[in-house]
Design an enzyme around this catalytic site. Structure first.
Site, mmCIF file in Angstrom:
data_model
loop_
_atom_site.group_PDB
_atom_site.id
_atom_site.type_symbol
_atom_site.label_atom_id
_atom_site.label_comp_id
_atom_site.label_asym_id
_atom_site.label_seq_id
_atom_site.Cartn_x
_atom_site.Cartn_y
_atom_site.Cartn_z
ATOM 1 N N ASP A 36 3.873 -3.558 4.466
ATOM 2 C CA ASP A 36 4.151 -2.811 3.241
ATOM 3 C C ASP A 36 3.644 -3.588 2.025
ATOM 4 O OD1 ASP A 36 5.225 -0.815 1.636
ATOM 5 O OD2 ASP A 36 7.236 -1.686 1.624
ATOM 6 N N ASP A 57 -2.391 -2.716 -0.843
ATOM 7 C CA ASP A 57 -2.037 -2.355 -2.210
ATOM 8 C C ASP A 57 -3.085 -2.919 -3.157
ATOM 9 O OD1 ASP A 57 -1.001 -1.859 -4.681
ATOM 10 O OD2 ASP A 57 0.992 -2.682 -4.273
#
Length: 293
Positions: free
Chosen positions: A88, A109
């Protein structure tokens, strides 16, 4: 690369998109969390994505430790439902480490980079996972709030950038639509469904990820799913449920009951473990994924 019994997100999210429900992404913080996620998934016959932030990976002694632990737990618990092990909010370097450790899914990300560099790094990662049955989540428009040191100002994703990045063979898109990590302030205006509709129209059939699932009203969750959200991330709510249950145990002085060995960590942590399980059942029921394995 170490082989583990995890699946990529591709099929479970494709099924979710067709079935108009969302799969829960539950972050793990330690063994109690992982066990709670796995046992709940199996008991309810529900596909689940286990998320690991870079901070949580460091706390748990690295990606290889987590991959080996959860893989072994799945074998011991006889888990048969689809479980994806997902990085994540990963940095580029973190994604490479997670791939090498046997993770079945990564999120890069790149929202804090200029868009051109974000795209370039996504393309590099696509080359790394080619032929390995590993899914890739990307982000455009940073998610608000802070999670394990990753801070986003809550920008709204640019539909043109979403369209461009979704031309690539990525699995899902995390796009800022007014959502934030952590607890929502009382004056939070809500999700920007107008923005979500614009993004959905240009994502080339890719599922959309809603980060910051804690505290979003149920009706907004349902509407977001109806507009193409297929994965919803939950972390803070599970942490609060664990904290509240543990506090009750200690305030009741159960940990001081030496006759019953209330100090035993297995007893001390059990209420929190059960609270996480209950919270997960609540979420997968809301998301519509319960029983979909």
């Amino acid at each position: 690369m170490t082989k583990r019994p995890f699946v990529s997100m591709d099929k479970i999210l494709s099924d979710a998109l067709k079935g108009k429900y969302a799969v829960a992404h539950i972050n793990t913080n330690n063994m109690e969390w992982a066990k709670a996620i796995l046992t709940t998934a199996q008991e309810t016959k529900t596909p689940i994505i286990i998320g690991v932030s870079e901070g949580a990976a460091k706390y748990q002694c690295g990606y290889k430790t987590i991959s080996a632990m959860i893989g072994s737990m799945m074998e011991n618990l006889k888990i048969t439902v689809p479980i994806a092990l997902h990085l994540d909010h990963g940095s580029y370097e973190g994604c490479l480490e997670a791939i090498d450790a046997g993770f079945s899914s990564i999120m890069f990300d790149g929202s804090h980079y200029k868009f051109e560099e974000n795209i370039a790094k996504v393309n590099e990662l696509l080359k790394k996972i080619k032929g390995k049955d590993i899914s890739l989540e990307v982000e455009v428009g940073s998610i608000g709030g802070e999670e394990d040191g990753v801070v986003g100002m809550g920008e709204l994703a640019d539909p043109k950038e979403c369209e461009e990045i979704c031309k690539l063979p990525v699995t899902t898109l995390a796009a800022g639509i007014g959502n934030i990590h952590g607890l929502y302030p009382k004056n939070w205006p809500g999700l920007r469904f107008d923005q979500l509709e614009k993004i959905k129209a240009v994502t080339n059939g890719k599922g959309i990820v809603l980060h910051g699932g804690t505290g979003i009203p149920d009706d907004q969750i349902a509407k977001a799913i109806s507009l193409g959200v297929v994965k919803i991330n939950v972390n803070t709510e599970c942490q609060i449920a664990f904290q509240e249950a543990t506090r009750k145990y200690i305030e009741a002085k159960s940990d001081l009951d030496t006759a019953k060995k209330g100090f035993d960590p297995r007893k001390l942590l059990k209420p929190g473990y059960e609270a996480i399980k209950a919270k997960i059942v609540e979420k997968i029921t809301l998301f519509g994924s319960i029983g979909k394995a």
